[in-house]
Design a protein around this motif. Sequence first.
Motif, PDB file in Angstrom:
ATOM      1  N   GLU A  48      -0.886  -2.536   6.691  1.00 11.90           N
ATOM      2  CA  GLU A  48      -0.523  -1.204   7.156  1.00 11.90           C
ATOM      3  C   GLU A  48      -0.473  -1.122   8.673  1.00 11.90           C
ATOM      4  O   GLU A  48      -0.429  -0.030   9.238  1.00 11.90           O
ATOM      5  N   GLY A  58      -2.827  -2.311  10.906  1.00 15.83           N
ATOM      6  CA  GLY A  58      -4.098  -2.333  11.613  1.00 15.83           C
ATOM      7  C   GLY A  58      -4.438  -0.989  12.237  1.00 15.83           C
ATOM      8  O   GLY A  58      -3.901   0.049  11.872  1.00 15.83           O
ATOM      9  N   ASP A  62     -10.530  -0.969   1.833  1.00 16.21           N
ATOM     10  CA  ASP A  62     -10.193  -1.799   0.676  1.00 16.21           C
ATOM     11  C   ASP A  62     -11.086  -1.484  -0.516  1.00 16.21           C
ATOM     12  O   ASP A  62     -10.609  -1.440  -1.669  1.00 16.21           O
ATOM     13  N   PRO A 107      -5.814  -1.455   6.619  1.00 19.75           N
ATOM     14  CA  PRO A 107      -5.440  -2.787   6.113  1.00 19.75           C
ATOM     15  C   PRO A 107      -4.402  -3.435   7.021  1.00 19.75           C
ATOM     16  O   PRO A 107      -3.571  -2.754   7.631  1.00 19.75           O
ATOM     17  N   LYS A 108      -4.442  -4.755   7.097  1.00 22.02           N
ATOM     18  CA  LYS A 108      -3.511  -5.472   7.971  1.00 22.02           C
ATOM     19  C   LYS A 108      -2.059  -5.192   7.602  1.00 22.02           C
ATOM     20  O   LYS A 108      -1.183  -5.106   8.472  1.00 22.02           O
TER      21      LYS A 108
END
Length: 457
Positions: free
Chosen positions: A223, A225, A188, A220-221
């Motif tokens: 995407e 994980g 991020d 990212p969640k």
Amino acid sequence: MTTPTSRPEPKRLFIKTYGCQMNVYDSERMRDVLRPLGYQPVDGPETADLVVLNTCHIREKATEKVYSELGQIKKMKEASGGKMTIAVAGCVAQAEGAEIMRRQPAVDLVLGPQAYHKLPEMVARASRAAGDRLETEFETLEKFDALPKQREADGPAAFLSVQEGCDKFCTFCVVPYTRGAELSRPVDDIVIEARSLAAQGVRDISLLGQNVNAWHGAAPKLEGGGEWGLGQLARHLSKIGGIDRIRYTTSHPRDMDDDLIAAHGEVPELMPFLHLPVQSGSDRILKAMNRGHTAEHYLDIMRRMRDARPDMALASDFIVGFPGESDQDFEDTMNLVREVGYAIAYSFKYSPRPGTPAADMFGHVPEEVKDERLQQLQTLLKQQQTEFNASKVGETLPVLVTGKGKMPGQAHGRSPWMQAVHFDAPESLVGQIVDVKIVGSTMSSLTGEYAHVVEAA
């Protein structure tokens, strides 16, 4: 009638950068973290309020150069009545911080490469003649977390640090001791910085790390994980609007995985240029260097990379005269160079770095032998670089215009293969990708004729 409040005069900052691209990046971020304190860059140290020497411990006689430079700056500090603040940063500071303070009392601050985010606090403390002046602890995550989320871009190409440190412990290298363990920056944070750069017109991003392809991070969640490697990070960054070119440096053969190789064939924004240091073509010397790979492993990577991206240009680093290197070991290196064919390469004579295992090895090669081998190697590498550049003559290349050239009316840019390209064009094209027909070449650059702007995808 009220009198307007006068603004304080801006403070003048001069940073001298030695060595690698990581240091170039670190110097940029030092400017970023000092800007809120009112520091503005100046071109020389003579009138600076704060002088920072961002040092490198890799090259021979690096420490001596730092002390010589400090001797000159000390005189400038005395001429300023002691008002100048002197800081030594980087790898020499990490390795020899206490000794620097002892040998050169004019130095006010010493900070290692993981501590530059603390520079504003240290400068404030020094101005009050109080506080701890030695900051060389390994606190990389804290360093990344403390950096400003927004950066001021300087042109259409920029470095973006994604990884720090090294766990490889090559026997000739001080980086694991001065930069600490390998550590990856969160996805991020990288994306936020990349988007900020893109919003400012940056189109070419170079991902940086001591072993950049060792980068790994939690996806990212949104995407799905899991954990990403550098190939997946490149795929993700390629979706950011405005980012047309992605590069990375410097890599290690042990971390060149299948997914990253595949990404070069799948992601057009991932440029066809790979800097992958091999250091030697001899398995015996590679083992003594603790490189963790063989010559054949390296050559296999080269073949698979060209299968994925046939126009891939390759770059590397070489050390000649490593302890115990025989004539046959050197010939193995020459044979590897002949087989690969490099677009550009960097070669050096081995020089002992204090505290590294290689410095205490037997079989140090005489200087005159090192000189002769280096000359032979560089002759071959220069020939390959000249031939690679000449192969582009007659082609029309997409060139990112990065600034004005040396001659009036001339523009300067970079090809997808990192070649410098010079051609006549208006300054208004800076930041655009234009078609340039290549009409001439030298060992170090290309010359061309401007055709037209390439429409963004």
